[in-house]
Design an enzyme around this catalytic site. Structure first.
Site, short mmCIF file in Angstrom:
data_model
loop_
_atom_site.label_atom_id
_atom_site.label_comp_id
_atom_site.label_asym_id
_atom_site.label_seq_id
_atom_site.Cartn_x
_atom_site.Cartn_y
_atom_site.Cartn_z
N GLY A 10 5.31 3.86 8.48
CA GLY A 10 5.31 4.50 7.19
C GLY A 10 6.63 5.11 6.74
CD GLU A 11 7.62 3.07 3.85
OE1 GLU A 11 6.57 3.44 3.25
OE2 GLU A 11 7.77 1.93 4.31
CG ASN B 291 4.56 5.62 0.08
OD1 ASN B 291 4.48 5.62 -1.14
ND2 ASN B 291 5.36 4.81 0.76
CG ASP C 68 -1.79 1.22 1.32
OD1 ASP C 68 -1.86 1.99 0.34
OD2 ASP C 68 -2.44 1.42 2.37
CG HIS C 69 4.32 1.91 -0.99
ND1 HIS C 69 5.51 1.36 -1.37
CD2 HIS C 69 4.23 1.73 0.35
CE1 HIS C 69 6.13 0.86 -0.31
NE2 HIS C 69 5.36 1.08 0.74
#
Length: 322
Positions: free
Chosen positions: A106-107, A110, A37-38
């Site tokens: 997360g990151e 994204n 999911d990105h």
């Protein structure tokens, strides 16, 4: 004993192709599916990044019995946790007991797209724990409100709920998050065998333990290395770069430091010998994982699925791992 899964890479394949691969993987005998999911791919060569919740709708209709999980969703910035609660409840309803939700901190790549501040990891971990509490609260049914340090929910009720509440598997890449995952998760998630799974277990973690292994099945080992270097060099970036770089252009700049030799020495399996793939899975089991999902890097998915169906999955069973 280990369950062997197949990774649906949203960054590399159009959503309709992922739906077809999901059905093919179930037919091939894989035990479960994961789908990323990105908002962006890591590098532009990968070329895709479909909306995972729409893809899951297609997968739910194309498959019959195989479990499917999101790996992993970040419910703290790009998504409000109430939205994740609704989306995952719908997916769980459509998959009828086959869905699990993977979550993580997360990151930046994204999550910054909505224009909000990207906090340090300690704060994101606090937000994640709060988000999981909100998701579970909304899954419990009825009208709910929540006022926490990071999130507010007012008069929210999910009318579409699954009969069976899905597990929430928490991703961790270091000891602090691993211990937190043991506190509020229903399972553990990491990429590659790592010491963090033992930290999670020592902290009282219970539930399934997921890890991803990367392969690049090709006509030769060298071709596999070249393809992986072209399509997935980001896996060899050190430290926390993957969490803090904001765009694919930045990832491409950073990946200029990654050589084909780095990829060849990374543990990526490019062999055409099924025993080498079995050995990689065995190493993950020895490290403490009981769910291993395989990411075939690059466009050569059908040949990979055929190879695993005919040679690797039977060899895993013959080795007493399944």
């Amino acid at each position: 004993m280990v369950d062997v899964g197949y990774t649906l890479s949203s960054e590399e394949h159009p959503p309709s192709d992922l739906v077809e691969y999901a059905a093919r993987a179930e037919d091939a005998g894989f035990d479960f599916l994961t789908v990323s999911d990105h908002f962006h791919p890591w590098v532009s060569q990968q070329g895709e990044s479909g909306f995972v919740w729409a893809t899951l709708g297609g997968v739910s209709q194309a498959t019959d019995e195989i479990p499917v999980g999101v790996g992993v969703n970040c419910p703290i910035k790009r998504y409000h946790p109430a939205v994740v609660a609704q989306a995952s409840a719908t997916a769980a309803s459509m998959l009828d007991g086959r869905f699990f939700l993977g979550v993580g901190t997360g990151e930046l790549l994204n999550e910054h797209v909505v224009g909000e501040h990207w906090p340090e990891h300690e704060v994101r971990l606090e937000m994640l724990e709060e988000a999981v509490e909100i998701i579970r609260t909304l899954w419990s049914g009825g009208q709910q409100s929540y006022r926490g340090e990071h999130f507010t929910v007012e008069n929210a009720r999910l009318f579409t709920l699954p009969e069976e509440t899905p597990p929430i598997v928490v991703s961790a890449f270091g000891p602090t998050t691993a211990r937190a995952a043991a506190d509020f998760g229903d399972g553990f998630w990491a990429v590659g065998p790592a010491d963090t799974v033992q930290t999670w277990a020592d902290a009282g973690g219970e539930g399934p333990r997921y890890t991803q292994l990367s392969t690049c099945y090709a006509d030769s080992e060298q071709e596999g290395v070249e393809t992986a270097h072209e399509w997935w060099p980001n896996s060899e970036l050190p430290g926390e770069l993957a969490a803090v770089l904001p765009t694919t252009a930045h990832f491409e700049q950073a990946c200029q430091t990654v050589s084909q030799e780095d990829v060849a020495e990374s543990g990526l399996v490019t062999s055409r010998d099924p025993e080498d793939h079995v050995d990689s899975i065995r190493q993950a089991v020895d490290a403490g994982y009981d769910h291993v999902h395989i990411h075939q890097v690059g466009p050569e998915q059908e040949r990979f699925l055929e190879f695993y169906e005919e040679e690797v999955l039977p060899a895993v069973e013959d080795a007493g791992l399944a």
